[in-house]
Scaffold this active site. Structure first.
Site, PDB file in Angstrom:
ATOM      1  N   SER A  24      -5.565   4.166  16.017  1.00  0.00           N
ATOM      2  CA  SER A  24      -5.099   3.579  17.278  1.00  0.00           C
ATOM      3  C   SER A  24      -5.351   4.576  18.393  1.00  0.00           C
ATOM      4  O   SER A  24      -5.444   5.791  18.148  1.00  0.00           O
ATOM      5  CB  SER A  24      -3.593   3.277  17.190  1.00  0.00           C
ATOM      6  OG  SER A  24      -3.042   3.027  18.463  1.00  0.00           O
ATOM      7  N   VAL A  40       0.812  -1.218   0.000  1.00  0.00           N
ATOM      8  CA  VAL A  40       0.000   0.000   0.000  1.00  0.00           C
ATOM      9  C   VAL A  40       0.845   1.267   0.000  1.00  0.00           C
ATOM     10  O   VAL A  40       0.338   2.363  -0.285  1.00  0.00           O
ATOM     11  CB  VAL A  40      -0.988   0.028   1.189  1.00  0.00           C
ATOM     12  CG1 VAL A  40      -1.976  -1.128   1.098  1.00  0.00           C
ATOM     13  CG2 VAL A  40      -0.262   0.045   2.524  1.00  0.00           C
ATOM     14  N   ILE A  46      -5.204  -4.981  20.702  1.00  0.00           N
ATOM     15  CA  ILE A  46      -5.884  -6.066  19.999  1.00  0.00           C
ATOM     16  C   ILE A  46      -5.122  -7.360  20.260  1.00  0.00           C
ATOM     17  O   ILE A  46      -3.898  -7.412  20.076  1.00  0.00           O
ATOM     18  CB  ILE A  46      -5.926  -5.805  18.483  1.00  0.00           C
ATOM     19  CG1 ILE A  46      -6.518  -4.417  18.193  1.00  0.00           C
ATOM     20  CG2 ILE A  46      -6.746  -6.881  17.780  1.00  0.00           C
ATOM     21  CD1 ILE A  46      -6.384  -4.000  16.738  1.00  0.00           C
ATOM     22  N   TYR A  80       5.028   6.363  15.497  1.00  0.00           N
ATOM     23  CA  TYR A  80       3.804   5.586  15.285  1.00  0.00           C
ATOM     24  C   TYR A  80       2.581   6.413  15.687  1.00  0.00           C
ATOM     25  O   TYR A  80       1.591   6.481  14.945  1.00  0.00           O
ATOM     26  CB  TYR A  80       3.866   4.304  16.114  1.00  0.00           C
ATOM     27  CG  TYR A  80       2.574   3.519  16.139  1.00  0.00           C
ATOM     28  CD1 TYR A  80       2.201   2.737  15.060  1.00  0.00           C
ATOM     29  CD2 TYR A  80       1.738   3.559  17.250  1.00  0.00           C
ATOM     30  CE1 TYR A  80       1.016   2.017  15.074  1.00  0.00           C
ATOM     31  CE2 TYR A  80       0.554   2.844  17.281  1.00  0.00           C
ATOM     32  CZ  TYR A  80       0.197   2.069  16.192  1.00  0.00           C
ATOM     33  OH  TYR A  80      -0.982   1.360  16.220  1.00  0.00           O
ATOM     34  N   ALA A 128       2.247   9.629  15.851  1.00  0.00           N
ATOM     35  CA  ALA A 128       2.029  10.721  14.900  1.00  0.00           C
ATOM     36  C   ALA A 128       1.376  10.209  13.620  1.00  0.00           C
ATOM     37  O   ALA A 128       0.501  10.867  13.042  1.00  0.00           O
ATOM     38  CB  ALA A 128       3.357  11.407  14.582  1.00  0.00           C
ATOM     39  N   SER A 129       1.782   9.031  13.163  1.00  0.00           N
ATOM     40  CA  SER A 129       1.188   8.483  11.934  1.00  0.00           C
ATOM     41  C   SER A 129      -0.285   8.153  12.136  1.00  0.00           C
ATOM     42  O   SER A 129      -1.112   8.367  11.239  1.00  0.00           O
ATOM     43  CB  SER A 129       1.966   7.242  11.474  1.00  0.00           C
ATOM     44  OG  SER A 129       1.728   6.123  12.309  1.00  0.00           O
ATOM     45  N   LYS A 130      -0.641   7.663  13.301  1.00  0.00           N
ATOM     46  CA  LYS A 130      -2.039   7.331  13.558  1.00  0.00           C
ATOM     47  C   LYS A 130      -2.874   8.589  13.809  1.00  0.00           C
ATOM     48  O   LYS A 130      -4.068   8.632  13.488  1.00  0.00           O
ATOM     49  CB  LYS A 130      -2.134   6.367  14.745  1.00  0.00           C
ATOM     50  CG  LYS A 130      -1.634   4.958  14.413  1.00  0.00           C
ATOM     51  CD  LYS A 130      -2.400   4.356  13.243  1.00  0.00           C
ATOM     52  CE  LYS A 130      -2.052   2.904  12.977  1.00  0.00           C
ATOM     53  NZ  LYS A 130      -2.837   2.343  11.852  1.00  0.00           N
ATOM     54  N   ASN A 142      -6.824  -1.020   6.761  1.00  0.00           N
ATOM     55  CA  ASN A 142      -6.322  -1.682   7.967  1.00  0.00           C
ATOM     56  C   ASN A 142      -4.807  -1.867   7.970  1.00  0.00           C
ATOM     57  O   ASN A 142      -4.190  -1.931   9.033  1.00  0.00           O
ATOM     58  CB  ASN A 142      -6.996  -3.049   8.112  1.00  0.00           C
ATOM     59  CG  ASN A 142      -6.398  -3.871   9.239  1.00  0.00           C
ATOM     60  OD1 ASN A 142      -6.586  -3.577  10.408  1.00  0.00           O
ATOM     61  ND2 ASN A 142      -5.642  -4.905   8.885  1.00  0.00           N
TER      62      ASN A 142
END
Length: 276
Positions: free
Chosen positions: A167, A65, A214, A181, A183-185, A91
């Site tokens: 998240s 992706v 999860i 991570y 910041a990306s979410k 996802n």
């Protein structure tokens, strides 16, 4: 059969017990025709076979992706097979699973739960450029590339459902151990809101699920490496005292993908009380 005859593409679906596969199976059981994609070709082909075993139609495709051409090729194959696309679930994501990530996670959780003098944990200042940059190709650019291709199909049809997976790290300090991570979410959260306003008038509803823990194989691997004290420290900050099951999150994804939802641009966070 909430999704009868709808066509759904779910990215990041190779993990046998992962969230992506759980969403795909749940949507298949609600009558959707399924396309699944992942960079792990062997795993995603197996996922497609497992979905077909439920009696649903399924197409398994290799897709990176973070590569715009790979994304375009994937969407073209979905259209060749099914003729349209009604549902996209973004996802696919990288998560903090490297040894250095685990060390930072443990330090962060201990700092949150141990009565010691306040101080810098020293996480952000010690990150390398790679620690920061490795999240963006899949977690952010991938969501954009897939959403853009989906909208080229959905806008003329004046119908669509897009569910982005973020998240609690994107809406809270619960992933303070991984600033890149988080910041990306957070970018996925903001992207969801702006795209939702852009396309809602065309009958396309865009929403976001921000999970808080999860119980996947990756997280099981993390738990198995903890001491009893470390594991209890984790449960201490989770009021529900456990991680969420992929199937529990998948049920929400089905609702947001159905015609029963009135949600537009919403960030919904099932997290067992981790974040209020």
């Amino acid at each position: 059969m909430k999704l009868k005859d709808k066509v759904a593409l779910i990215t990041g679906t190779a993990a046998p017990k992962g969230l992506g596969k759980a969403i795909a199976v749940a949507m298949a059981r609600e009558g959707a025709k399924i396309a699944v994609c992942d960079i792990n070709e062997e795993g995603v082909i197996q996922s497609a076979k497992d979905i077909e075993a439920t009696g649903a139609q399924a197409l398994g495709l290799r897709c990176d992706v973070s590569d715009v051409e790979s994304v375009r090729e994937t969407f073209s194959k979905v259209i060749d097979r099914y003729g349209t696309l009604d549902i996209l679930v973004n996802n696919a994501a990288l998560i903090p699973t490297k040894p250095a990530d685990t060390d930072r996670r443990n330090r962060h959780y201990a700092y949150m739960t141990t009565p010691i003098p306040r101080q810098s944990i020293g996480i952000t200042s010690s990150l390398t450029d790679d620690d920061w940059l490795r999240w963006w190709g899949v977690n952010v650019h991938g969501v954009f590339y897939c959403t853009r291709e989906a909208l080229k199909i959905m806008e003329p049809a004046k119908y669509g459902r897009i569910v982005n997976i973020a998240s609690t790290g994107g809406i809270s300090v619960m992933s303070g151990h991984s600033p890149g991570y988080s910041a990306s979410k957070a970018a996925v959260v903001s992207f969801t809101k702006t795209v939702a306003q852009d396309v809602a008038g065309a009958g396309i509803f865009v929403n976001c699920i921000a999970p808080g823990g999860i119980h996947t194989d990756d997280f099981e691997g993390y738990l198995s490496g903890l001491t009893d004290v470390q594991r209890n420290t984790l449960w201490q900050i989770m009021p529900a005292g456990r991680l969420g099951k992929p199937e529990e999150y998948a049920a929400l994804a089905v609702h947001l993908a159905s015609d029963e939802t009135y949600c537009v641009g919403q960030i919904i966070s099932p997290n067992g009380g981790l974040v209020f």
